[in-house]
Motif scaffolding. Sequence first.
Motif, PDB file in Angstrom:
ATOM      1  N   PRO A 101       0.803  -1.224   0.000  1.00  0.00           N
ATOM      2  CA  PRO A 101       0.000   0.000   0.000  1.00  0.00           C
ATOM      3  C   PRO A 101       0.840   1.281   0.000  1.00  0.00           C
ATOM      4  O   PRO A 101       0.364   2.330  -0.425  1.00  0.00           O
ATOM      5  CB  PRO A 101      -0.832  -0.108   1.270  1.00  0.00           C
ATOM      6  CG  PRO A 101      -0.938  -1.571   1.519  1.00  0.00           C
ATOM      7  CD  PRO A 101       0.388  -2.138   1.074  1.00  0.00           C
ATOM      8  N   LEU A 145       1.836   1.612  -4.562  1.00  0.00           N
ATOM      9  CA  LEU A 145       0.917   0.842  -5.403  1.00  0.00           C
ATOM     10  C   LEU A 145       1.383   0.720  -6.845  1.00  0.00           C
ATOM     11  O   LEU A 145       0.830  -0.066  -7.610  1.00  0.00           O
ATOM     12  CB  LEU A 145      -0.479   1.462  -5.357  1.00  0.00           C
ATOM     13  CG  LEU A 145      -1.169   1.386  -3.996  1.00  0.00           C
ATOM     14  CD1 LEU A 145      -2.521   2.083  -4.047  1.00  0.00           C
ATOM     15  CD2 LEU A 145      -1.331  -0.046  -3.530  1.00  0.00           C
ATOM     16  N   LYS A 187       1.510   6.638 -10.483  1.00  0.00           N
ATOM     17  CA  LYS A 187       1.025   7.557  -9.451  1.00  0.00           C
ATOM     18  C   LYS A 187       0.835   8.928 -10.092  1.00  0.00           C
ATOM     19  O   LYS A 187       1.739   9.451 -10.736  1.00  0.00           O
ATOM     20  CB  LYS A 187       2.021   7.627  -8.297  1.00  0.00           C
ATOM     21  CG  LYS A 187       1.513   8.437  -7.129  1.00  0.00           C
ATOM     22  CD  LYS A 187       2.393   8.269  -5.917  1.00  0.00           C
ATOM     23  CE  LYS A 187       1.736   8.961  -4.730  1.00  0.00           C
ATOM     24  NZ  LYS A 187       2.336   8.583  -3.474  1.00  0.00           N
ATOM     25  N   ASP A 195      -2.124   9.505  -3.255  1.00  0.00           N
ATOM     26  CA  ASP A 195      -3.160   8.460  -3.209  1.00  0.00           C
ATOM     27  C   ASP A 195      -3.958   8.323  -4.499  1.00  0.00           C
ATOM     28  O   ASP A 195      -5.025   7.709  -4.509  1.00  0.00           O
ATOM     29  CB  ASP A 195      -4.117   8.679  -2.022  1.00  0.00           C
ATOM     30  CG  ASP A 195      -3.387   8.618  -0.688  1.00  0.00           C
ATOM     31  OD1 ASP A 195      -2.409   7.845  -0.584  1.00  0.00           O
ATOM     32  OD2 ASP A 195      -3.784   9.334   0.243  1.00  0.00           O
ATOM     33  N   GLN A 196      -3.498   8.903  -5.602  1.00  0.00           N
ATOM     34  CA  GLN A 196      -4.188   8.826  -6.900  1.00  0.00           C
ATOM     35  C   GLN A 196      -3.305   8.086  -7.900  1.00  0.00           C
ATOM     36  O   GLN A 196      -2.101   8.365  -7.983  1.00  0.00           O
ATOM     37  CB  GLN A 196      -4.469  10.226  -7.448  1.00  0.00           C
ATOM     38  CG  GLN A 196      -5.264  11.123  -6.525  1.00  0.00           C
ATOM     39  CD  GLN A 196      -6.715  10.731  -6.452  1.00  0.00           C
ATOM     40  OE1 GLN A 196      -7.328  10.390  -7.449  1.00  0.00           O
ATOM     41  NE2 GLN A 196      -7.278  10.769  -5.260  1.00  0.00           N
ATOM     42  N   TYR A 197      -3.927   7.190  -8.660  1.00  0.00           N
ATOM     43  CA  TYR A 197      -3.183   6.369  -9.613  1.00  0.00           C
ATOM     44  C   TYR A 197      -3.968   6.199 -10.903  1.00  0.00           C
ATOM     45  O   TYR A 197      -5.202   6.169 -10.880  1.00  0.00           O
ATOM     46  CB  TYR A 197      -2.923   4.972  -9.025  1.00  0.00           C
ATOM     47  CG  TYR A 197      -2.095   5.015  -7.765  1.00  0.00           C
ATOM     48  CD1 TYR A 197      -0.722   4.859  -7.818  1.00  0.00           C
ATOM     49  CD2 TYR A 197      -2.697   5.229  -6.524  1.00  0.00           C
ATOM     50  CE1 TYR A 197       0.040   4.908  -6.662  1.00  0.00           C
ATOM     51  CE2 TYR A 197      -1.942   5.288  -5.369  1.00  0.00           C
ATOM     52  CZ  TYR A 197      -0.576   5.129  -5.439  1.00  0.00           C
ATOM     53  OH  TYR A 197       0.179   5.191  -4.298  1.00  0.00           O
ATOM     54  N   THR A 253      -8.203   5.666  -6.550  1.00  0.00           N
ATOM     55  CA  THR A 253      -7.791   6.352  -5.325  1.00  0.00           C
ATOM     56  C   THR A 253      -7.569   5.312  -4.236  1.00  0.00           C
ATOM     57  O   THR A 253      -8.423   4.453  -4.011  1.00  0.00           O
ATOM     58  CB  THR A 253      -8.878   7.345  -4.853  1.00  0.00           C
ATOM     59  OG1 THR A 253      -9.097   8.304  -5.889  1.00  0.00           O
ATOM     60  CG2 THR A 253      -8.466   8.055  -3.574  1.00  0.00           C
ATOM     61  N   PHE A 254      -6.422   5.377  -3.581  1.00  0.00           N
ATOM     62  CA  PHE A 254      -6.172   4.556  -2.392  1.00  0.00           C
ATOM     63  C   PHE A 254      -6.848   5.276  -1.238  1.00  0.00           C
ATOM     64  O   PHE A 254      -6.489   6.399  -0.890  1.00  0.00           O
ATOM     65  CB  PHE A 254      -4.669   4.404  -2.153  1.00  0.00           C
ATOM     66  CG  PHE A 254      -4.338   3.684  -0.889  1.00  0.00           C
ATOM     67  CD1 PHE A 254      -4.731   2.363  -0.707  1.00  0.00           C
ATOM     68  CD2 PHE A 254      -3.623   4.301   0.117  1.00  0.00           C
ATOM     69  CE1 PHE A 254      -4.424   1.681   0.464  1.00  0.00           C
ATOM     70  CE2 PHE A 254      -3.306   3.639   1.284  1.00  0.00           C
ATOM     71  CZ  PHE A 254      -3.709   2.321   1.469  1.00  0.00           C
ATOM     72  N   GLU A 255      -7.882   4.657  -0.663  1.00  0.00           N
ATOM     73  CA  GLU A 255      -8.703   5.306   0.357  1.00  0.00           C
ATOM     74  C   GLU A 255      -8.135   5.166   1.770  1.00  0.00           C
ATOM     75  O   GLU A 255      -8.543   5.886   2.667  1.00  0.00           O
ATOM     76  CB  GLU A 255     -10.138   4.758   0.319  1.00  0.00           C
ATOM     77  CG  GLU A 255     -10.849   5.002  -1.001  1.00  0.00           C
ATOM     78  CD  GLU A 255     -11.218   6.449  -1.250  1.00  0.00           C
ATOM     79  OE1 GLU A 255     -11.035   7.296  -0.355  1.00  0.00           O
ATOM     80  OE2 GLU A 255     -11.691   6.755  -2.355  1.00  0.00           O
ATOM     81  N   GLN A 257      -5.904   2.454   4.890  1.00  0.00           N
ATOM     82  CA  GLN A 257      -5.579   1.140   5.426  1.00  0.00           C
ATOM     83  C   GLN A 257      -5.807   1.149   6.926  1.00  0.00           C
ATOM     84  O   GLN A 257      -5.581   2.171   7.587  1.00  0.00           O
ATOM     85  CB  GLN A 257      -4.109   0.848   5.113  1.00  0.00           C
ATOM     86  CG  GLN A 257      -3.615  -0.469   5.595  1.00  0.00           C
ATOM     87  CD  GLN A 257      -2.173  -0.719   5.158  1.00  0.00           C
ATOM     88  OE1 GLN A 257      -1.596   0.044   4.396  1.00  0.00           O
ATOM     89  NE2 GLN A 257      -1.618  -1.803   5.634  1.00  0.00           N
ATOM     90  N   VAL A 316      -7.657  -2.735   3.396  1.00  0.00           N
ATOM     91  CA  VAL A 316      -7.350  -1.574   2.572  1.00  0.00           C
ATOM     92  C   VAL A 316      -8.593  -1.218   1.762  1.00  0.00           C
ATOM     93  O   VAL A 316      -9.454  -2.074   1.526  1.00  0.00           O
ATOM     94  CB  VAL A 316      -6.157  -1.814   1.608  1.00  0.00           C
ATOM     95  CG1 VAL A 316      -4.849  -1.893   2.369  1.00  0.00           C
ATOM     96  CG2 VAL A 316      -6.380  -3.019   0.734  1.00  0.00           C
ATOM     97  N   PHE A 348     -10.079   1.049  -1.768  1.00  0.00           N
ATOM     98  CA  PHE A 348      -9.813   1.718  -3.032  1.00  0.00           C
ATOM     99  C   PHE A 348     -11.139   2.155  -3.649  1.00  0.00           C
ATOM    100  O   PHE A 348     -12.166   1.524  -3.429  1.00  0.00           O
ATOM    101  CB  PHE A 348      -9.144   0.776  -4.045  1.00  0.00           C
ATOM    102  CG  PHE A 348      -7.882   0.141  -3.561  1.00  0.00           C
ATOM    103  CD1 PHE A 348      -6.662   0.777  -3.725  1.00  0.00           C
ATOM    104  CD2 PHE A 348      -7.908  -1.102  -2.947  1.00  0.00           C
ATOM    105  CE1 PHE A 348      -5.496   0.186  -3.285  1.00  0.00           C
ATOM    106  CE2 PHE A 348      -6.740  -1.701  -2.501  1.00  0.00           C
ATOM    107  CZ  PHE A 348      -5.523  -1.054  -2.669  1.00  0.00           C
TER     108      PHE A 348
END
Length: 177
Positions: A42, A45, A93, A97-99, A119-121, A123, A133, A135
Amino acid sequence: MTRTKWAVDPTHSSIDFSVKHMMIARVKGTFHQFEATIDADPADLTTADIAFSVDVTSIDTRNADRDNHLRTADFFDVEKNPKITFESTSIVKTDDDQYDVTGDVTIAGTTRSETFAVTFEGQGKDPWGNEKVGFSGEGKINRSDYGLTYNAALETGGVLIGDQIKISLVIEAAAQA
């Protein structure tokens, strides 16, 4: 944190879509049955491996007749193509937190590269000590790119079903032992 295998929790996740109807409105739907594996750290990513498999027979647009039609050879042809799949090929990336997650999408026997904004929200641990985790993701595909071209002309001009499908994902996944 190190690279970990994560399994999607379908009771806390969703795969939803919408498509233009009659050039004036949107019809929404969801897939109730899907699974995914995510092999990722995480903290980074960009090195993740992501694989999704969606059971097309689980499609639900809140109209049984429409859902049954979508399962036929006019659309998904679920007897020949029971799954929609996605396998990541590149993750970039774009911000905190945005990919941009690019991968091979296979629908109705056709495979194409598509990119989704993810978006990785976050963990954390659930009340039972399990690592989780979250997303979210969005993207658009053109159904005609996958041979899904069934349509009907409207008397007033235009077509019954739009080509562009908007896809929205909400994913919660648990660390695997």
